[in-house]
Design a protein around this motif. Structure first.
Motif, PDB file in Angstrom:
ATOM      1  N   LYS A  24      50.937  39.981  30.211  1.00  0.00           N
ATOM      2  CA  LYS A  24      49.599  39.722  29.699  1.00  0.00           C
ATOM      3  C   LYS A  24      48.537  40.026  30.747  1.00  0.00           C
ATOM      4  N   PHE A  25      47.404  40.530  30.270  1.00  0.00           N
ATOM      5  CA  PHE A  25      46.272  40.803  31.156  1.00  0.00           C
ATOM      6  C   PHE A  25      45.860  39.553  31.923  1.00  0.00           C
ATOM      7  N   GLU A  26      45.856  38.397  31.245  1.00  0.00           N
ATOM      8  CA  GLU A  26      45.408  37.150  31.853  1.00  0.00           C
ATOM      9  C   GLU A  26      46.318  36.714  33.000  1.00  0.00           C
ATOM     10  N   GLU A  27      47.561  37.176  33.007  1.00  0.00           N
ATOM     11  CA  GLU A  27      48.477  36.837  34.091  1.00  0.00           C
ATOM     12  C   GLU A  27      48.248  37.705  35.321  1.00  0.00           C
ATOM     13  N   GLN A  28      47.697  38.880  35.119  1.00  0.00           N
ATOM     14  CA  GLN A  28      47.568  39.848  36.196  1.00  0.00           C
ATOM     15  C   GLN A  28      46.173  39.850  36.814  1.00  0.00           C
ATOM     16  N   PHE A  29      45.157  39.436  36.040  1.00  0.00           N
ATOM     17  CA  PHE A  29      43.771  39.546  36.494  1.00  0.00           C
ATOM     18  C   PHE A  29      42.990  38.259  36.264  1.00  0.00           C
ATOM     19  N   SER A  63      45.110  38.837  40.343  1.00  0.00           N
ATOM     20  CA  SER A  63      45.401  37.455  40.707  1.00  0.00           C
ATOM     21  C   SER A  63      46.000  37.365  42.100  1.00  0.00           C
ATOM     22  N   CYS A  64      46.596  38.442  42.580  1.00  0.00           N
ATOM     23  CA  CYS A  64      47.300  38.443  43.858  1.00  0.00           C
ATOM     24  C   CYS A  64      46.618  39.348  44.873  1.00  0.00           C
ATOM     25  N   PHE A  65      46.863  39.016  46.139  1.00  0.00           N
ATOM     26  CA  PHE A  65      46.431  39.839  47.260  1.00  0.00           C
ATOM     27  C   PHE A  65      47.605  40.690  47.727  1.00  0.00           C
ATOM     28  N   TYR A  66      47.285  41.871  48.287  1.00  0.00           N
ATOM     29  CA  TYR A  66      48.316  42.794  48.726  1.00  0.00           C
ATOM     30  C   TYR A  66      47.999  43.303  50.136  1.00  0.00           C
ATOM     31  N   LEU A  67      49.056  43.637  50.857  1.00  0.00           N
ATOM     32  CA  LEU A  67      48.915  44.264  52.167  1.00  0.00           C
ATOM     33  C   LEU A  67      49.831  45.488  52.175  1.00  0.00           C
ATOM     34  N   TYR A  68      49.239  46.644  51.848  1.00  0.00           N
ATOM     35  CA  TYR A  68      49.902  47.939  51.713  1.00  0.00           C
ATOM     36  C   TYR A  68      50.592  48.086  50.356  1.00  0.00           C
ATOM     37  N   GLY A  69      50.658  49.349  49.897  1.00  0.00           N
ATOM     38  CA  GLY A  69      51.341  49.645  48.656  1.00  0.00           C
ATOM     39  C   GLY A  69      50.717  50.807  47.913  1.00  0.00           C
ATOM     40  N   SER A  70      51.163  50.974  46.666  1.00  0.00           N
ATOM     41  CA  SER A  70      50.646  51.996  45.764  1.00  0.00           C
ATOM     42  C   SER A  70      49.961  51.299  44.595  1.00  0.00           C
ATOM     43  N   PHE A  71      48.737  51.740  44.286  1.00  0.00           N
ATOM     44  CA  PHE A  71      47.916  51.088  43.260  1.00  0.00           C
ATOM     45  C   PHE A  71      47.398  52.176  42.326  1.00  0.00           C
ATOM     46  N   SER A  72      47.810  52.102  41.070  1.00  0.00           N
ATOM     47  CA  SER A  72      47.542  53.180  40.139  1.00  0.00           C
ATOM     48  C   SER A  72      47.102  52.624  38.796  1.00  0.00           C
ATOM     49  N   VAL A  73      46.252  53.370  38.102  1.00  0.00           N
ATOM     50  CA  VAL A  73      45.816  52.980  36.758  1.00  0.00           C
ATOM     51  C   VAL A  73      45.366  54.221  36.010  1.00  0.00           C
ATOM     52  N   LYS A  74      45.500  54.170  34.710  1.00  0.00           N
ATOM     53  CA  LYS A  74      44.917  55.208  33.859  1.00  0.00           C
ATOM     54  C   LYS A  74      43.560  54.730  33.384  1.00  0.00           C
ATOM     55  N   LEU A  75      42.585  55.639  33.378  1.00  0.00           N
ATOM     56  CA  LEU A  75      41.197  55.282  33.087  1.00  0.00           C
ATOM     57  C   LEU A  75      40.551  56.359  32.235  1.00  0.00           C
ATOM     58  N   VAL A 212      31.142  51.951  27.501  1.00  0.00           N
ATOM     59  CA  VAL A 212      32.502  51.394  27.474  1.00  0.00           C
ATOM     60  C   VAL A 212      33.452  52.263  28.289  1.00  0.00           C
ATOM     61  N   ILE A 213      34.250  51.613  29.132  1.00  0.00           N
ATOM     62  CA  ILE A 213      35.344  52.279  29.829  1.00  0.00           C
ATOM     63  C   ILE A 213      36.647  51.607  29.415  1.00  0.00           C
ATOM     64  N   LYS A 214      37.761  52.348  29.526  1.00  0.00           N
ATOM     65  CA  LYS A 214      39.058  51.822  29.120  1.00  0.00           C
ATOM     66  C   LYS A 214      40.080  52.040  30.227  1.00  0.00           C
ATOM     67  N   PHE A 215      40.826  50.985  30.532  1.00  0.00           N
ATOM     68  CA  PHE A 215      41.927  51.038  31.480  1.00  0.00           C
ATOM     69  C   PHE A 215      43.240  50.795  30.744  1.00  0.00           C
ATOM     70  N   LYS A 216      44.316  51.353  31.273  1.00  0.00           N
ATOM     71  CA  LYS A 216      45.648  50.986  30.822  1.00  0.00           C
ATOM     72  C   LYS A 216      46.654  51.344  31.912  1.00  0.00           C
ATOM     73  N   ASN A 217      47.840  50.781  31.779  1.00  0.00           N
ATOM     74  CA  ASN A 217      48.948  51.077  32.696  1.00  0.00           C
ATOM     75  C   ASN A 217      48.621  50.775  34.148  1.00  0.00           C
ATOM     76  N   PHE A 218      48.092  49.570  34.409  1.00  0.00           N
ATOM     77  CA  PHE A 218      47.946  49.138  35.795  1.00  0.00           C
ATOM     78  C   PHE A 218      49.333  49.068  36.425  1.00  0.00           C
ATOM     79  N   ALA A 219      49.526  49.724  37.558  1.00  0.00           N
ATOM     80  CA  ALA A 219      50.817  49.759  38.233  1.00  0.00           C
ATOM     81  C   ALA A 219      50.618  49.497  39.715  1.00  0.00           C
ATOM     82  N   PHE A 220      51.002  48.323  40.165  1.00  0.00           N
ATOM     83  CA  PHE A 220      50.871  47.941  41.564  1.00  0.00           C
ATOM     84  C   PHE A 220      52.268  47.787  42.143  1.00  0.00           C
ATOM     85  N   ASP A 221      52.714  48.778  42.868  1.00  0.00           N
ATOM     86  CA  ASP A 221      53.996  48.716  43.559  1.00  0.00           C
ATOM     87  C   ASP A 221      53.655  48.461  45.016  1.00  0.00           C
ATOM     88  N   ALA A 222      53.560  47.189  45.372  1.00  0.00           N
ATOM     89  CA  ALA A 222      52.907  46.847  46.628  1.00  0.00           C
ATOM     90  C   ALA A 222      53.462  45.548  47.195  1.00  0.00           C
TER      91      ALA A 222
END
Length: 296
Positions: A24-29, A63-75, A212-222
């Protein structure tokens, strides 16, 4: 044993909720600020919409902090008239000496291309702007935007094509690379009429709102950072794919891609701004190391 169990639980929760695969979006942001109904999430399509109206825009952060990684999204950006609007996707820490790694998409009049503005703040100091024109229409379909941040360099990629890199030169110029402050992933849409389009000469035209902008597929491998400030990545960070040799430098193919972007689409680079930096390109000092034709 009880302390170890709690730590293991915290690590597991971080992996589940901070990996970019939360259900869910609410769990991630978290919502930082928003006008009424300016953030909409759709469970079926996994899309998130941010909108800008005269009453305001919207800002979300992980919701989380990161120190290094890959951060990707479709926009997918604002279709049609978008002058004066700014869509931002970025990593940021907080405080006066914050670090930040930016994508900012600067709207324009109908029919004119978007400008993609990138920047980097380290210890509260920015001024490292570069700008390109996108080689496609980012309003027709979703495109993938990625930041890879590791111990060796930062890569900004558009549809997996590198558009910029920035080396870790802490051993040469201390305080010039973000490496100690965990960051959240943030996205926002706001009114940048004072500067975004043609240096502020083209403000937002509210008769075209909502934008309006649209995001999908947030991918944080971090590497998520735990509440006590530790991270599971501390012990063996080299084991992660984004720290591998392929991401420590640009190979010939990706260097050629970056050269193509620089030669055809770049419209501004702080390293060559003689008004701001009279000794450019030798000042700021990092500039001579962050060009694709210098790789020794």
């Amino acid at each position: 044993m009880e302390t170890a169990g709690k730590l293991l639980l915290a690590v597991c929760l971080c992996v589940i909720l901070c990996s970019g695969t939360a259900i869910k979006f609410e769990e991630q942001f978290n919502v930082v600020w928003s006008s009424l109904n300016n953030i909409l999430s759709y469970e079926t399509s996994k899309e998130v919409e941010l909108s800008l109206t005269k009453t305001g825009g919207a800002n979300i952060q992980s919701s989380c902090f990161y120190l290094y990684g890959s951060f990707s999204v479709k926009l997918k950006l604002i279709h049609g008239e978008s002058a004066g609007t700014v869509t931002a996707l970025y990593l940021t820490s907080f405080g006066d000496n914050h670090d930040e790694i930016d994508f900012e998409f600067l709207g324009n009049e109908t029919g004119e291309p978007y400008t993609l503005h990138t920047n980097l703040f380290v210890n509260g100091i920015g001024g490292r702007e570069q700008r390109i024109k996108l080689w496609f229409d980012p309003t027709i379909d979703f495109h993938t935007y990625t930041i890879i941040w590791n111990h060796y360099q930062i890569l900004w990629l558009v549809d997996y094509i590198p558009i910029r890199f920035y080396r870790n030169l802490e051993h040469v110029y201390p305080g010039a690379y973000p490496h100690t402050r965990p960051m959240v992933v943030s996205a926002s849409l706001f009114d940048g009429s004072g500067w975004a389009t043609q240096d502020g000469r083209k403000p937002v035209r509210w008769e075209y709102a909502p934008f309006v902008i649209k995001f999908k597929n947030f991918a944080f491998d971090a590497c998520a950072v735990l509440p006590d400030g530790s991270t599971p990545c501390n012990n063996n960070y080299r084991a992660h794919w984004w720290e591998g040799l392929y991401y420590q430098m640009l190979d010939e193919g990706r260097r050629d891609q970056l050269m193509w972007v620089v030669s055809k689409w770049k419209i501004y680079d702080y390293c060559y701004d003689n008004k701001r930096y009279p000794l450019a390109p030798k000042e700021p000092l990092e500039c001579q190391y962050n060009v694709p034709w210098v790789w020794e």
